[in-house]
Write a protein that holds these residues in place. Structure first.
Motif, PDB file in Angstrom:
ATOM      1  N   PRO A 383     109.993 -27.916  14.907  1.00 49.78           N
ATOM      2  CA  PRO A 383     108.704 -27.929  15.399  1.00 49.78           C
ATOM      3  C   PRO A 383     107.901 -26.486  15.497  1.00 49.78           C
ATOM      4  N   PHE A 384     106.837 -26.327  15.867  1.00 47.20           N
ATOM      5  CA  PHE A 384     106.101 -25.227  16.306  1.00 47.20           C
ATOM      6  C   PHE A 384     106.899 -24.423  17.582  1.00 47.20           C
ATOM      7  N   ARG A 385     107.030 -23.153  17.580  1.00 46.69           N
ATOM      8  CA  ARG A 385     107.654 -22.445  18.684  1.00 46.69           C
ATOM      9  C   ARG A 385     106.479 -22.575  19.499  1.00 46.69           C
ATOM     10  N   HIS A 386     106.805 -22.108  20.979  1.00 50.83           N
ATOM     11  CA  HIS A 386     105.635 -21.820  21.939  1.00 50.83           C
ATOM     12  C   HIS A 386     104.595 -21.004  21.593  1.00 50.83           C
ATOM     13  N   ASN A 387     104.951 -20.060  20.601  1.00 50.55           N
ATOM     14  CA  ASN A 387     104.017 -18.647  20.598  1.00 50.55           C
ATOM     15  C   ASN A 387     103.404 -19.076  19.019  1.00 50.55           C
ATOM     16  N   GLU A 388     103.601 -20.197  18.474  1.00 50.50           N
ATOM     17  CA  GLU A 388     103.033 -20.534  17.144  1.00 50.50           C
ATOM     18  C   GLU A 388     101.906 -21.585  17.172  1.00 50.50           C
ATOM     19  N   TYR A 389     101.651 -22.212  18.300  1.00 52.29           N
ATOM     20  CA  TYR A 389     100.439 -23.194  18.374  1.00 52.29           C
ATOM     21  C   TYR A 389      99.114 -22.233  18.651  1.00 52.29           C
ATOM     22  N   GLU A 390      98.035 -22.735  18.058  1.00 53.04           N
ATOM     23  CA  GLU A 390      96.895 -22.169  17.969  1.00 53.04           C
ATOM     24  C   GLU A 390      96.474 -21.736  19.627  1.00 53.04           C
ATOM     25  N   ARG A 391      95.780 -20.601  19.848  1.00 49.85           N
ATOM     26  CA  ARG A 391      95.195 -20.408  21.153  1.00 49.85           C
ATOM     27  C   ARG A 391      94.209 -21.487  21.780  1.00 49.85           C
ATOM     28  N   PHE A 392      93.321 -21.743  20.766  1.00 47.03           N
ATOM     29  CA  PHE A 392      92.517 -22.851  21.294  1.00 47.03           C
ATOM     30  C   PHE A 392      92.257 -23.976  19.986  1.00 47.03           C
ATOM     31  N   ILE A 393      92.707 -25.043  20.451  1.00 49.50           N
ATOM     32  CA  ILE A 393      92.812 -26.536  19.626  1.00 49.50           C
ATOM     33  C   ILE A 393      91.596 -27.141  19.754  1.00 49.50           C
ATOM     34  N   PRO A 394      90.676 -27.028  18.495  1.00 43.27           N
ATOM     35  CA  PRO A 394      89.376 -27.583  18.550  1.00 43.27           C
ATOM     36  C   PRO A 394      89.408 -28.907  19.147  1.00 43.27           C
ATOM     37  N   ALA A 395      90.498 -29.753  18.832  1.00 39.61           N
ATOM     38  CA  ALA A 395      90.251 -31.167  19.379  1.00 39.61           C
ATOM     39  C   ALA A 395      90.305 -31.151  21.011  1.00 39.61           C
ATOM     40  N   ALA A 396      90.635 -29.912  21.494  1.00 37.82           N
ATOM     41  CA  ALA A 396      90.822 -29.950  22.921  1.00 37.82           C
ATOM     42  C   ALA A 396      89.310 -29.605  23.535  1.00 37.82           C
ATOM     43  N   PHE A 397      88.479 -28.997  22.813  1.00 42.95           N
ATOM     44  CA  PHE A 397      87.268 -28.514  23.195  1.00 42.95           C
ATOM     45  C   PHE A 397      86.547 -29.162  24.329  1.00 42.95           C
ATOM     46  N   PRO A 398      86.482 -30.518  24.447  1.00 39.90           N
ATOM     47  CA  PRO A 398      85.867 -31.357  25.384  1.00 39.90           C
ATOM     48  C   PRO A 398      86.521 -31.057  26.701  1.00 39.90           C
ATOM     49  N   TYR A 399      87.782 -30.773  26.622  1.00 40.17           N
ATOM     50  CA  TYR A 399      88.829 -30.722  27.904  1.00 40.17           C
ATOM     51  C   TYR A 399      88.397 -29.303  28.290  1.00 40.17           C
ATOM     52  N   TYR A 400      88.529 -28.441  27.407  1.00 43.10           N
ATOM     53  CA  TYR A 400      88.092 -27.047  27.922  1.00 43.10           C
ATOM     54  C   TYR A 400      86.547 -26.715  28.569  1.00 43.10           C
ATOM     55  N   GLY A 401      85.784 -27.648  27.915  1.00 45.04           N
ATOM     56  CA  GLY A 401      84.328 -27.704  28.686  1.00 45.04           C
ATOM     57  C   GLY A 401      84.298 -28.421  29.852  1.00 45.04           C
ATOM     58  N   ALA A 402      85.253 -29.487  30.010  1.00 47.22           N
ATOM     59  CA  ALA A 402      85.110 -29.976  31.437  1.00 47.22           C
ATOM     60  C   ALA A 402      85.757 -29.252  32.536  1.00 47.22           C
ATOM     61  N   SER A 403      87.075 -28.369  31.896  1.00 45.63           N
ATOM     62  CA  SER A 403      87.407 -27.575  32.993  1.00 45.63           C
ATOM     63  C   SER A 403      86.720 -26.624  33.575  1.00 45.63           C
ATOM     64  N   PHE A 404      85.823 -25.826  32.587  1.00 43.04           N
ATOM     65  CA  PHE A 404      84.921 -24.898  32.952  1.00 43.04           C
ATOM     66  C   PHE A 404      83.673 -25.282  33.908  1.00 43.04           C
ATOM     67  N   SER A 405      83.168 -26.265  33.115  1.00 45.05           N
ATOM     68  CA  SER A 405      82.222 -27.099  34.071  1.00 45.05           C
ATOM     69  C   SER A 405      82.582 -27.583  35.585  1.00 45.05           C
ATOM     70  N   THR A 406      83.709 -27.737  35.642  1.00 43.38           N
ATOM     71  CA  THR A 406      84.169 -27.988  36.969  1.00 43.38           C
ATOM     72  C   THR A 406      84.283 -27.109  37.788  1.00 43.38           C
ATOM     73  N   MET A 407      85.042 -25.724  37.165  1.00 46.94           N
ATOM     74  CA  MET A 407      84.991 -24.720  38.052  1.00 46.94           C
ATOM     75  C   MET A 407      83.567 -24.105  38.445  1.00 46.94           C
ATOM     76  N   ALA A 408      82.745 -24.056  37.327  1.00 44.95           N
ATOM     77  CA  ALA A 408      80.930 -23.668  37.844  1.00 44.95           C
ATOM     78  C   ALA A 408      80.727 -24.564  38.780  1.00 44.95           C
ATOM     79  N   GLY A 409      80.836 -25.730  38.731  1.00 44.97           N
ATOM     80  CA  GLY A 409      80.352 -26.560  39.701  1.00 44.97           C
ATOM     81  C   GLY A 409      80.706 -26.404  41.083  1.00 44.97           C
ATOM     82  N   PHE A 410      82.109 -26.171  41.351  1.00 36.33           N
ATOM     83  CA  PHE A 410      82.819 -25.810  42.434  1.00 36.33           C
ATOM     84  C   PHE A 410      82.153 -24.610  43.075  1.00 36.33           C
ATOM     85  N   PHE A 411      81.854 -23.231  42.009  1.00 37.53           N
ATOM     86  CA  PHE A 411      81.517 -22.345  42.730  1.00 37.53           C
ATOM     87  C   PHE A 411      79.973 -22.515  43.154  1.00 37.53           C
TER      88      PHE A 411
END
Length: 421
Positions: A383-411
């Protein structure tokens, strides 16, 4: 004293060299032992033997009960092929017996066995071990009251004209056998489920196997189920020809297809046709040349293999469109047909499955009349080693957006809560 010891040693070394001359690089049998009941067969079947000698075969004729018979010496076989033209022999001479003949075949050597109505239990036993069963009635012969030869004079219709050949240019040659084959002998049956035994010449639908001297009862085998001549290709690619007629190979049948038939089928039995070899099996990542120790999931790889066919004197490129490779772990994850450059090279490319484990490249090639190819090469997939995965996975962009929007809303909520009066 030293010279006396040197000479036998030299003879032994030359002997061992001769015994090892048969190899995968030169697969055509050259040294043939011919066992006969009577040395007169050398004259009555001289045309067949001359054909073999004209193609470079070295024939050694021996009586089947010769007390000095041996197929091997010092653990090395003396012959490349065996021709048994002694259907009535009850017991071979010397160290030769049924087990020795079968061991000879198991070692990768070829065999021609001809029987007739006087076939002994020894000959029947060898044929049975090869997957061919002669009629159990010792007096039975093949009779055909419709397809008998016009030249027959005994009136029993035991000399039949057969033309039901196997449809294979590899086994019988590209030139069609126009005249029927004249056959006088016994019939046999083969297991239809067997992939190793092939009927090369079959009787007509009007034929049956019975004794012409007794009152006709229900024949054990009838019609086209009667095999007159069969061939066997063992799993080790040793080849055998089993005929129910010794007369088939004789000189007496002019203006028939006998000579062409036995000539062409002998070329196949002794590997002048239909013998394949595979070399230079390679695999590597796309845009690389070195073969890796392992692959990573989703790697793009290339696989290639070279396949050649023996023409009787040299290796020539084998051309086909049905060669396949499997990328296999418990079951094939990838099955690809190989492309060819028509010069013997077969190749393909594919993506490694998204599954890690120990895989195999497998080529299992079986085609009517050809020697089988069975190749496998093991390779691990990680399988891929831990350092061989992409830094940002396009399929996870909705999750990234949800995390940052949650932090911004909390701030924003914190600011509003602390400073709102």
């Amino acid at each position: 004293m030293a010279k006396m010891l040197f000479l036998p040693l030299l003879i032994l070394l030359l002997f061992l060299f001769e015994c090892e001359s048969f190899s995968a690089e030169n697969p055509t049998d050259r040294r043939l032992l011919v066992l006969v009941d009577d040395l007169a067969i050398r004259s009555s079947h001289s045309l067949y033997f001359k054909f073999l000698e004209s193609r470079g075969y070295v024939l050694e004729f021996r009586l089947a009960d010769d007390p000095k018979l041996a197929l091997q010496r010092y653990g090395h076989y003396l012959y490349d092929g065996l021709v048994i033209f002694s259907p009535s022999v009850q017991r071979f001479g010397g160290s030769l017996d049924q087990a020795a003949v079968l061991d000879f075949v198991d070692a990768g050597h070829d065999l021609i066995l001809a029987a007739d109505s006087y076939a002994s239990d020894l000959i029947r036993g060898i044929a049975s071990e090869c997957g061919v069963d002669f009629d159990e009635d010792p007096d039975a012969v093949v009779i055909d009251h419709v397809g008998y030869a016009v030249s027959e004079i005994d009136g029993e219709h035991t000399l039949i004209a057969a033309d039901d050949f196997i449809q294979s240019d590899v086994i019988l040659g590209e030139k069609k056998i126009e005249a029927p084959v004249l056959f006088r002998g016994i019939g046999h049956s083969v297991n239809p489920a067997s992939t190793l035994v092939l009927k090369v010449l079959s009787a007509s639908p009007s034929a049956y196997s019975a004794s012409p001297k007794t009152k006709l009862s229900t024949p054990s085998i009838t019609g086209s189920t009667i095999a007159l001549v069969s061939v066997v290709q063992a799993r080790n690619n040793a080849r055998m020809l089993i005929s129910g007629s010794l007369d088939l190979f004789s000189n007496r049948h002019e203006k028939s297809g006998n000579e062409q038939f036995v000539t062409e089928i002998s070329k196949w039995v002794f590997h002048e046709r239909g013998h394949l070899k595979a070399v230079n099996v390679t695999h590597h990542r796309v845009a690389e040349l070195a073969e890796p120790a392992m692959y990573r999931i989703n790697d793009d790889l290339e696989y290639s293999i070279e396949i050649y066919e023996w023409s009787g004197s040299s290796w020539k490129p084998y051309v086909a469109d049905d060669v396949q490779v499997q990328f296999y772990m418990m079951s094939p994850y990838v099955l690809k047909s190989l492309s060819t450059d028509l010069k013997g090279l077969y190749f393909t490319s594919f993506k490694v499955p998204d599954v890690y484990g120990v895989f195999q490249f497998k080529v299992e090639y079986q085609r009517l009349g050809y020697t089988s190819l069975s190749l496998s090469k093991q390779i691990p997939v990680r399988p891929f080693r831990h350092n061989e995965y992409e830094r940002f996975i396009p399929a996870a962009f909705p999750y990234y957006g949800a995390s940052f929007s949650t932090m911004a809303g909390f701030f924003i909520f914190t600011i509003v809560y602390l400073y709102n009066k």
